[in-house]
Design a protein around this motif. Structure first.
Motif, PDB file in Angstrom:
ATOM      1  N   LYS A 161       0.837  -1.207   0.000  1.00 53.23           N
ATOM      2  CA  LYS A 161       0.000   0.000   0.000  1.00 53.23           C
ATOM      3  C   LYS A 161       0.871   1.255   0.000  1.00 53.23           C
ATOM      4  CE  LYS A 161      -3.665   2.090   2.803  1.00 53.23           C
ATOM      5  NZ  LYS A 161      -4.383   1.991   4.092  1.00 53.23           N
ATOM      6  N   LEU A 162       2.088   1.114   0.535  1.00 47.25           N
ATOM      7  CA  LEU A 162       2.999   2.255   0.706  1.00 47.25           C
ATOM      8  C   LEU A 162       4.081   2.303  -0.369  1.00 47.25           C
ATOM      9  CD1 LEU A 162       3.582   4.453   3.040  1.00 47.25           C
ATOM     10  CD2 LEU A 162       5.410   2.905   3.700  1.00 47.25           C
ATOM     11  N   LEU A 163       4.578   1.129  -0.755  1.00 46.94           N
ATOM     12  CA  LEU A 163       5.750   1.045  -1.628  1.00 46.94           C
ATOM     13  C   LEU A 163       5.409   0.360  -2.952  1.00 46.94           C
ATOM     14  CD1 LEU A 163       8.286  -0.284   1.051  1.00 46.94           C
ATOM     15  CD2 LEU A 163       7.927   2.094   0.405  1.00 46.94           C
ATOM     16  N   PRO A 164       5.666   1.012  -4.087  1.00 48.17           N
ATOM     17  CA  PRO A 164       5.495   0.326  -5.366  1.00 48.17           C
ATOM     18  C   PRO A 164       6.564  -0.765  -5.517  1.00 48.17           C
ATOM     19  CG  PRO A 164       6.472   2.491  -5.702  1.00 48.17           C
ATOM     20  CD  PRO A 164       6.115   2.404  -4.250  1.00 48.17           C
ATOM     21  N   VAL A 165       6.385  -1.643  -6.464  1.00 43.94           N
ATOM     22  CA  VAL A 165       7.264  -2.806  -6.600  1.00 43.94           C
ATOM     23  C   VAL A 165       8.720  -2.413  -6.838  1.00 43.94           C
ATOM     24  CG1 VAL A 165       6.858  -3.079  -9.097  1.00 43.94           C
ATOM     25  CG2 VAL A 165       7.486  -5.088  -7.709  1.00 43.94           C
ATOM     26  N   ASP A 166       8.949  -1.230  -7.496  1.00 40.63           N
ATOM     27  CA  ASP A 166      10.328  -0.828  -7.788  1.00 40.63           C
ATOM     28  C   ASP A 166      10.869   0.198  -6.794  1.00 40.63           C
ATOM     29  OD1 ASP A 166       8.790   1.334  -8.508  1.00 40.63           O
ATOM     30  OD2 ASP A 166       9.870   1.742 -10.381  1.00 40.63           O
ATOM     31  N   ALA A 167      10.160   0.400  -5.681  1.00 39.12           N
ATOM     32  CA  ALA A 167      10.568   1.426  -4.709  1.00 39.12           C
ATOM     33  C   ALA A 167      11.979   1.182  -4.185  1.00 39.12           C
ATOM     34  CB  ALA A 167       9.594   1.446  -3.537  1.00 39.12           C
ATOM     35  N   LYS A 168      12.718   2.282  -4.070  1.00 41.64           N
ATOM     36  CA  LYS A 168      14.005   2.246  -3.368  1.00 41.64           C
ATOM     37  C   LYS A 168      13.681   2.602  -1.920  1.00 41.64           C
ATOM     38  CE  LYS A 168      17.270   4.314  -5.592  1.00 41.64           C
ATOM     39  NZ  LYS A 168      18.015   5.473  -6.141  1.00 41.64           N
ATOM     40  N   SER A 179      14.763   0.241  -8.157  1.00 38.64           N
ATOM     41  CA  SER A 179      15.264   1.142  -9.208  1.00 38.64           C
ATOM     42  C   SER A 179      14.409   2.405  -9.345  1.00 38.64           C
ATOM     43  CB  SER A 179      15.286   0.397 -10.546  1.00 38.64           C
ATOM     44  OG  SER A 179      13.984  -0.116 -10.831  1.00 38.64           O
ATOM     45  N   GLY A 180      13.340   2.496  -8.553  1.00 35.87           N
ATOM     46  CA  GLY A 180      12.412   3.617  -8.676  1.00 35.87           C
ATOM     47  C   GLY A 180      12.699   4.740  -7.695  1.00 35.87           C
ATOM     48  N   ASN A 181      11.658   5.491  -7.354  1.00 34.70           N
ATOM     49  CA  ASN A 181      11.803   6.620  -6.434  1.00 34.70           C
ATOM     50  C   ASN A 181      12.088   6.147  -5.012  1.00 34.70           C
ATOM     51  OD1 ASN A 181      11.352   8.506  -8.436  1.00 34.70           O
ATOM     52  ND2 ASN A 181       9.140   8.551  -8.111  1.00 34.70           N
ATOM     53  N   GLU A 182      12.647   7.068  -4.226  1.00 32.75           N
ATOM     54  CA  GLU A 182      13.075   6.703  -2.871  1.00 32.75           C
ATOM     55  C   GLU A 182      11.980   6.952  -1.842  1.00 32.75           C
ATOM     56  OE1 GLU A 182      17.261   7.038  -1.687  1.00 32.75           O
ATOM     57  OE2 GLU A 182      16.568   8.494  -0.195  1.00 32.75           O
ATOM     58  N   TYR A 183      11.809   5.976  -0.965  1.00 30.54           N
ATOM     59  CA  TYR A 183      10.877   6.060   0.165  1.00 30.54           C
ATOM     60  C   TYR A 183      11.721   5.830   1.423  1.00 30.54           C
ATOM     61  CZ  TYR A 183       7.132   5.490  -3.306  1.00 30.54           C
ATOM     62  OH  TYR A 183       6.280   5.658  -4.379  1.00 30.54           O
ATOM     63  N   PRO A 184      12.223   6.882   2.059  1.00 30.83           N
ATOM     64  CA  PRO A 184      13.156   6.694   3.178  1.00 30.83           C
ATOM     65  C   PRO A 184      12.428   6.191   4.438  1.00 30.83           C
ATOM     66  CG  PRO A 184      13.211   8.956   2.285  1.00 30.83           C
ATOM     67  CD  PRO A 184      11.976   8.302   1.781  1.00 30.83           C
ATOM     68  N   LEU A 185      12.784   5.002   4.892  1.00 31.70           N
ATOM     69  CA  LEU A 185      12.147   4.403   6.065  1.00 31.70           C
ATOM     70  C   LEU A 185      13.054   4.507   7.281  1.00 31.70           C
ATOM     71  CD1 LEU A 185      10.691   1.222   4.341  1.00 31.70           C
ATOM     72  CD2 LEU A 185       9.433   3.279   5.022  1.00 31.70           C
ATOM     73  N   ASP A 186      12.414   4.484   8.436  1.00 26.64           N
ATOM     74  CA  ASP A 186      13.141   4.707   9.681  1.00 26.64           C
ATOM     75  C   ASP A 186      12.613   3.733  10.725  1.00 26.64           C
ATOM     76  OD1 ASP A 186      14.806   6.709  11.388  1.00 26.64           O
ATOM     77  OD2 ASP A 186      12.909   6.576  12.469  1.00 26.64           O
TER      78      ASP A 186
END
Length: 374
Positions: free
Chosen positions: A84-91, A134-141
């Motif tokens: 729901k949060l991260l697309p399949v190619d999400a960094k 390889s896609g856009n960045e979703y910085p997790l913590d």
């Protein structure tokens, strides 16, 4: 629109400053050490990233749970709906921190959380092997304190202090949000004169001008949320356009001086980039030559201290000179950020108030001398 549990992070000692700023933007807040919590939707994520002057980051709290072992950490992380949060190619880089907890190995914590997310996404997206990232960045913590785990998504990206106007650095510049926080500890709101007699690369004066003009400090930059595929891109565009309509004129003088002309030139470039060059009066001036006809304003300075001067004697001589030069200007509230515990003795006056802060890793005090009531 979905409401999120949001929180901001900030420098040590500035929690109350950030809470007050969030409240002024219309939010109800709850404060913890190093964090201020509030609720909001996507529009609020945009608004706070765009307008907060004093915070470091705005994050979405995704999940909170207790974990005493790695199995629990893995299972609880896996149970979240990551697709729901991260697309399949999400960094999705995972930053980890653990304080006073059984799971004290930060690399281990990061690794387990990452593994749980990868495995869950592989199951959700029916993938085998590695995800491409390889896609856009979703910085997790992942943050663990006393065995309570918080999983968060950073909506900001590069820290909010990176306004985008400061391209050149003087000797040891204050971070932009640190300078704004100092100003928020004063009564400054643009309705009185402000003088920075040791301006360096100009950060205090520039942040003062941005406050006086009511310019959104995030106007020049992009944020992490701009790359989230589920985030409405129109919200950012609309918020920036609306912010432009709220800009005001500077009605009271902002004066920035320094003994070093080459540093002043850097300050002018930074002020130009911030769109406030015409709102600040820059001049080359040594402290011993300081004089002003202005009254009922604020003098604020970050004089050289610690590593910025080769020897303590010259620093303390400067503080003595400051005390003599600024003493006649009793209609001004005066504020000095100094890392020398002997400052008051050298300055020749005891501060009405002083606040312990950290400028980077350096322990400093913010000395506050209030104007004489007449």
């Amino acid at each position: 629109m979905q409401k999120y549990q949001l929180y901001t992070t900030m420098g040590a000692g500035f929690e109350s400053v950030v809470a007050k700023e969030l409240q002024s933007l219309g939010y109800q807040t709850r404060t913890e050490n190093g964090r201020v919590f509030f609720k909001g939707d996507q529009a609020d994520i945009v608004k706070t990233n765009l307008w907060l002057r004093t915070a470091d980051r705005v994050k979405i709290l995704l999940k909170e749970f207790k974990a005493m072992d790695f199995d629990t950490l893995y299972n609880e992380t896996y149970d979240f709906d990551w697709a729901k949060l991260l697309p399949v190619d999400a960094k999705f880089p995972v930053q980890g921190r653990s304080v006073r907890s059984k799971l004290h190995s930060e690399p281990g914590v990061q690794s387990i959380v990452k593994k749980a997310i990868v495995n869950k996404m592989a199951d959700q997206y029916h993938r085998r092997g590695f995800l491409p990232e390889s896609g856009n960045e979703y910085p997790l913590d992942v943050h663990i304190y006393k065995n309570t785990v918080r999983l968060s998504l950073d909506t900001t990206g590069s820290s909010l202090f990176k306004r985008g106007y400061r391209v050149e650095h003087g000797g040891a510049p204050l971070k932009e949000n640190f300078a704004a926080s100092l100003l928020k500890l004063t009564p400054y709101d643009g309705t009185h004169p402000l003088i920075d007699p040791m301006t360096g690369s100009g950060t205090l004066a520039i942040e003062a001008a941005l406050i006086a003009k009511n310019v959104a400090p995030g106007s020049w930059r992009k944020f992490a949320y701009d790359g989230f595929d589920w985030f409405n891109p129109q919200l950012h565009k609309d918020a920036v356009e609306e912010a432009k309509t709220k800009v005001k004129k500077v009605n009271e003088p902002i004066v920035a001086s320094d003994i070093d002309q080459s540093v002043l030139e850097i300050a002018k470039v930074n002020a130009h980039n911030a769109g406030v060059l015409q709102d600040i009066y820059f001049k080359q001036l040594a402290i011993k030559d300081f004089a002003t006809d202005l009254k009922n304003g604020i003098i604020i300075a970050n004089p050289p201290y610690g590593k910025r001067l080769k020897d303590r004697e010259s620093a303390e001589s400067l503080y003595k000179q400051m005390g003599e030069v600024f003493k006649p200007y009793s209609s001004f509230n005066q504020y000095f950020l100094v890392g020398d515990p002997n400052f008051e003795k050298c300055f020749g006056r005891r501060a009405n108030k002083k606040r312990k802060l950290f400028n980077g890793n350096l322990r400093v005090d913010f000395y506050q001398f209030w104007a004489s009531k007449k």
